[in-house]
Design an enzyme around this catalytic site. Structure first.
Site, PDB file in Angstrom:
ATOM      1  N   ASP A  63       0.837  -1.183   0.000  1.00 27.59           N
ATOM      2  CA  ASP A  63       0.000   0.000   0.000  1.00 27.59           C
ATOM      3  C   ASP A  63       0.881   1.246   0.000  1.00 27.59           C
ATOM      4  OD1 ASP A  63      -2.548   1.369   0.403  1.00 27.59           O
ATOM      5  OD2 ASP A  63      -1.680   1.893   2.333  1.00 27.59           O
ATOM      6  N   THR A  96      -3.487   5.038  -3.546  1.00 21.54           N
ATOM      7  CA  THR A  96      -2.366   5.788  -2.983  1.00 21.54           C
ATOM      8  C   THR A  96      -1.098   5.647  -3.809  1.00 21.54           C
ATOM      9  OG1 THR A  96      -1.971   3.923  -1.550  1.00 21.54           O
ATOM     10  CG2 THR A  96      -3.200   5.743  -0.629  1.00 21.54           C
ATOM     11  N   THR A  97      -0.897   4.450  -4.364  1.00 20.33           N
ATOM     12  CA  THR A  97       0.281   4.276  -5.205  1.00 20.33           C
ATOM     13  C   THR A  97       0.106   5.090  -6.487  1.00 20.33           C
ATOM     14  OG1 THR A  97       0.325   2.034  -4.383  1.00 20.33           O
ATOM     15  CG2 THR A  97       1.841   2.564  -6.142  1.00 20.33           C
ATOM     16  N   ASP A 393      -8.785  -1.131   2.300  1.00 15.73           N
ATOM     17  CA  ASP A 393      -8.907  -0.609   0.932  1.00 15.73           C
ATOM     18  C   ASP A 393     -10.215  -1.071   0.300  1.00 15.73           C
ATOM     19  OD1 ASP A 393      -6.468   0.521   1.169  1.00 15.73           O
ATOM     20  OD2 ASP A 393      -5.617  -0.361  -0.651  1.00 15.73           O
TER      21      ASP A 393
END
Ligand code: ADP
Ligand code: MG
Length: 543
Positions: A63, A96-97, A393
């Site tokens: 993550d 997020t990545t 997530d």
């Protein structure tokens, strides 16, 4: 006259300040290093990172936000990227990545312009414009979700959840967990409060032994002798939720009373017992069978309850107590004075059960069950922690899908479409802006390219096919990891809520603008020390 030419000294000696283009470039380079750190984790074939901190603790994660938070980043500009990853995590919980990668790529594309002397404000304006064009485009093409039919709706949620899980460590059990996540979210009330889903981890057992409890469950708290004699199952018990200490004060080491003679001491002890017994009697007479307190419940109280066939647990974490209250009704009391029926909660069954090596208190059949608990099982601690993050997530995605009503295709499909759209649009404008907007368009391709790279596909080849398909109107074509080719990802159910993409693009563009607008960093020699690159290592500073 010569006195007037003396240099103006503004800052203390030793202050480090650098400014202008070199400063912007150096900030861009720092951000690139951050993007490189998470690059390979993107997508279903992304790799995980194992991070070890200075105390030797290790975290395995895929993550983006977690990785960036765990890294001890000291560069001031690079911290901006950590902040956007965090904000993406907080607002939408996924992507997020992607957000970090897009920001890094945008900066990389803008770097040559800065080097060529284009004023940062011109670039910033173009980035903002491109971002708003892109967001508008997403809103236009996003596919609305039909909410009318509950069965269809549920299927759709399952697809969203399993897409989110397919890039995680738990991908092998993604159907199992997708169903659990969807059920969990469906148990909540309309506001879908995240903190009403508890996730508890119990080491041991297989991943698929994890269960979803429709109600509250928490680990048995520390208990005194006498506890064994308390019954461990009740049907329809009344539950008292307290914020009261049920312990003799003198047991506690911090109590200090000065006495002169034995009688005085005895009277203090007597008074204390009386106060305690008073409280206990009130609780007993309220009819409560299960007594929970945020504060400690000592051995005297434990024995008292045991003698009366009551169950008690002290030191219950606040969050668990709140969830119990939400599920079972009643309210948390700070005194034992008014334990009227309306402040007591209730549920169908209460029991204490053994799960792996731990005992759990479980409240099932709660009248106001707007809360639930996922009990995760599994081998290694780190593995379960990562599972918890992955479920988070997925939970966020499902919540978003319920709250928002549209999805877009993932696997780089939406990014390629936006890139195509912006490129087309840039042809209609003249001057530097055209170049800047097509640079933005190029940066968006980082997502499909990285997905290919991470899966070991030939990125150039796939990207060419994708561009071609989108030019022919194949709006939802993206990388398909399973087919090692491109495919219509809307049909193949690689979906993501439109809002995740909108938020990611907006956040990445804002971060880019922020970094481009900073052309001077001034570091105070002392107070700024922690912020100096390289100065933080090995000092045992907190993360
Ligand atoms: P993030 O932190 O950005 O969510 P992930 O590692 O979860 O990063 O990867 C998300 C990316 O992977 C998204 O662009 C998503 O569309 C893509 N993706 C997920 N599943 C698939 C799949 N089966 N095929 C292709 N791409 C996928
Ligand atoms: Mg994700």
């Amino acid at each position: 006259m010569s006195r007037m030419q003396a240099p103006v000294i503004l800052l203390k000696e030793g202050t480090d300040s650098s400014q202008g283009v070199p400063q912007i470039i150096s900030n861009i380079n720092a951000c690139q290093a951050i993007a490189d750190a998470v690059r390979t984790t993107l997508g279903p074939r992304g790799m995980d990172k194992l991070m070890v901190d200075d105390q030797g603790r290790c975290v395995i994660s895929n993550d983006g936000a977690t990785i960036l938070k765990t890294l001890d980043i000291v560069h001031p500009a690079a911290k901006t990227l950590v902040d956007i990853a965090k904000s993406q995590d907080a607002e939408v919980g996924d992507g997020t990545t992607s957000v970090t990668l897009i920001a890094g790529e945008l900066l990389k594309e803008m770097k040559p312009f800065i080097e060529d002397g284009v004023h940062p404000q011109i670039i910033i304006r173009a980035v903002r414009k491109a971002a708003s064009l892109a967001v508008e485009k997403i809103k236009n093409i996003a596919v609305p979700i039909k909410k009318g039919n509950p069965k269809e709706m549920k299927e759709l949620l399952l697809k969203c959840a399993s897409t989110a899980l397919s890039s995680k460590l738990v991908a092998a059990s993604k159907d199992f967990f997708a169903a659990m996540v969807v059920d969990a979210v469906m148990m909540l009330d309309d506001l879908l409060p995240l903190n009403m889903i508890g996730i508890k981890k119990v080491t041991g057992g297989a991943l698929e032994d994890s269960v979803l409890v429709a109600g509250v469950a928490f680990k048995k708290t520390f208990s005194y002798a006498g506890f064994e004699m308390q019954p461990k199952t009740y049907t329809k018990p009344k539950i008292a939720m307290l914020n009261i200490e049920l312990e003799l004060k003198a047991e506690r080491e911090n109590a200090e009373v000065r006495v002169d003679n034995v009688e005085e001491y005895q009277s203090i002890v007597d008074a204390e017992w009386k106060i305690l017994y008073d409280k206990l009697d009130k609780i007993h007479h309220s009819g409560a069978k299960v007594v929970l307190s945020k504060l400690p419940i000592g051995d005297v109280a434990t024995q008292y309850f045991a003698d009366r066939d009551m169950f008690c647990a002290g030191r219950v974490p606040e969050e668990d107590l709140r969830r119990t209250m939400k599920a079972c009704g009643g309210s948390i009391q700070t005194t034992s004075q008014s334990l009227t029926p309306d402040v007591l909660g209730t549920c169908e069954t209460f029991e204490e059960v053994q799960l792996g090596g731990e005992r759990f208190n479980m409240f099932k059949g709660c009248p106001q069950a707007k809360t639930c608990t996922i009990i995760l099982r599994g081998g290694a601690e780190q593995f379960m922690e990562e599972t918890e993050r992955s479920l988070h997530d997925a939970i966020m995605i499902v919540r978003r899908a319920i709250k928002n009503d549209s999805v877009v295709a993932g696997g780089g499909a939406v990014e390629t479409e936006l890139s195509y759209h912006l490129r087309e649009h840039s042809h209609t404008i003249a001057g530097k802006e055209q170049l800047l907007i097509s640079a933005y368009a190029k940066a968006l391709e980082v997502i499909p390219r990285q997905l290919c790279d991470n899966a070991g596909f030939d990125a150039t080849n796939i990207l060419n096919k994708l561009r071609q398909r989108h030019a022919q109107g194949g709006r939802w074509f993206g990388v398909n990891i399973l087919k090692e080719d491109i495919s219509d990802n809307l049909e193949d159910c690689v979906w993501e809520p439109a809002v995740v993409k909108i938020n990611a693009l907006t956040a990445a563009s804002e971060a880019t603008c922020l970094i481009l607008s900073v052309d001077e960093t001034i570091k105070n020699p002392r107070s700024g020390q922690g912020d100096q690159p390289g100065a933080g290592r090995g000092r045992g500073r907190p993360m």
